[in-house]
Design a protein around this motif. Structure first.
Motif, short mmCIF file in Angstrom:
data_model
loop_
_atom_site.label_atom_id
_atom_site.label_comp_id
_atom_site.label_asym_id
_atom_site.label_seq_id
_atom_site.Cartn_x
_atom_site.Cartn_y
_atom_site.Cartn_z
N THR A 112 0.82 -1.22 0.00
CA THR A 112 0.00 0.00 0.00
C THR A 112 0.84 1.26 0.00
O THR A 112 0.52 2.23 -0.68
CB THR A 112 -0.91 0.03 1.25
N THR A 118 -3.17 2.95 -4.45
CA THR A 118 -4.44 2.36 -4.02
C THR A 118 -5.60 3.26 -4.39
O THR A 118 -6.64 2.81 -4.87
CB THR A 118 -4.45 2.16 -2.50
N ALA A 140 0.08 2.20 7.18
CA ALA A 140 -1.30 1.84 6.82
C ALA A 140 -2.30 2.85 7.38
O ALA A 140 -3.30 3.17 6.73
CB ALA A 140 -1.62 0.43 7.32
N LYS A 144 -4.99 5.06 5.31
CA LYS A 144 -6.43 5.05 5.61
C LYS A 144 -6.97 6.47 5.71
O LYS A 144 -8.09 6.76 5.24
CB LYS A 144 -6.72 4.29 6.90
N GLN A 157 -8.28 -2.74 3.76
CA GLN A 157 -6.87 -2.77 4.12
C GLN A 157 -6.55 -4.05 4.90
O GLN A 157 -7.29 -4.44 5.81
CB GLN A 157 -6.50 -1.56 4.97
N THR A 159 -3.37 -5.52 7.02
CA THR A 159 -2.09 -5.10 7.59
C THR A 159 -1.36 -6.29 8.19
O THR A 159 -1.95 -7.12 8.89
CB THR A 159 -2.32 -4.04 8.68
#
Length: 258
Positions: A112, A118, A140, A144, A157, A159
């Motif tokens: 990501t 993304t 992450a 977001k 997502q 992780t």
């Protein structure tokens, strides 16, 4: 020096598809890859990139991949991560155009980072389910926040270490229509993730392999992918390689100028 030599060889081998007897590749090259028009998503996502490049906040980074060639310490500024890790707009927007063209239902992104690619993937196919995998929880969380800002609701997502998360997520989808491999720039993991994703691929699937000349290991992985018996056609664009599985066409490999 090695990458410079690789690029000179690529330029010498690359061409612009004049006279190529593959309507699929010809149309894809001229209508999608070389498309230079604007899309609604470009300024939206690029504004987020600019914010990241100006973000001086320092964070702690967990890296399960091959790491950065320019930054080797764990405490990094967000701006430095953005500068060294994000795909340039030229290639991020290529991903957008590919997804916009093929309109996949299930998309995997292995790596990501801060979420720019993304966002392009999600913007291109609002009805698709985008699964993006990131090893570092701190990175992450920044991604977001960017997805929330752009109001992208079709992103899931995942992780953690890809060695532990990829197969589990693959088992929960019926097929894999599009995959972007940018999670670990080493031969072993790249081939392992490719084989795992291949189990859910079909004739219309599209795989994009990032940084195919990044290192000797990535060059080896790219050659092995090209020669894989399930791979039909490949397109070498130097910084990325496109992989197709079309059984209605002969196995062919193209090196195209981009």
């Amino acid at each position: 020096m090695s990458q410079a030599a690789d690029y000179l060889i690529y330029r010498a081998k690359s061409f612009k598809l004049h006279g190529v007897h593959s309507p699929f590749v010809f149309n894809l090259y001229h209508q999608v890859i070389l498309h230079d028009g604007a899309f609604y998503a470009y300024p939206r996502v690029e504004a987020v990139r600019e914010d990241l490049l100006a973000n001086g906040k320092t964070i702690e980074v967990t890296d399960f991949g091959a790491g950065s060639k320019t930054i080797n310490y764990k405490s990094r500024k967000v701006s430095d991560i953005a500068r060294t890790s994000l795909k340039p707009a030229k290639y991020s927007q290529l991903l957008f155009r590919l997804v916009n063209h093929f309109q996949p239902k299930y998309v995997f992104e292995l790596g990501t980072s801060l979420g720019i690619t993304t966002a392009y993937l999600a913007e291109a196919a609002r009805k698709a389910q985008i699964y993006t995998f990131e090893g570092c929880p701190t990175i992450a969380s920044i991604a977001k926040a960017n997805f929330d800002y752009l109001q992208l609701r079709n992103i899931t997502q995942v992780t953690g270490n890809l060695d532990e998360t990829l197969q589990q997520q693959l088992s929960q989808i019926p097929q894999l229509d599009f995959a972007f491999f940018d999670g670990n720039h080493r031969y072993g993991p790249t081939m392992r993730y490719f084989e795992q994703c291949l189990a859910k691929a079909h004739e219309g699937s599209v795989f994009v392999i990032d940084d195919i000349y990044w290192s000797s290991e990535m060059k080896r992985a790219w050659q092995e992918i090209k020669n894989h018996p399930q791979v039909g056609q490949t397109i070498d664009l130097y910084f990325v390689g496109l992989v197709f599985f079309r059984k209605t066409q002969p196995k062919e490999h193209f090196t195209l100028y981009y």
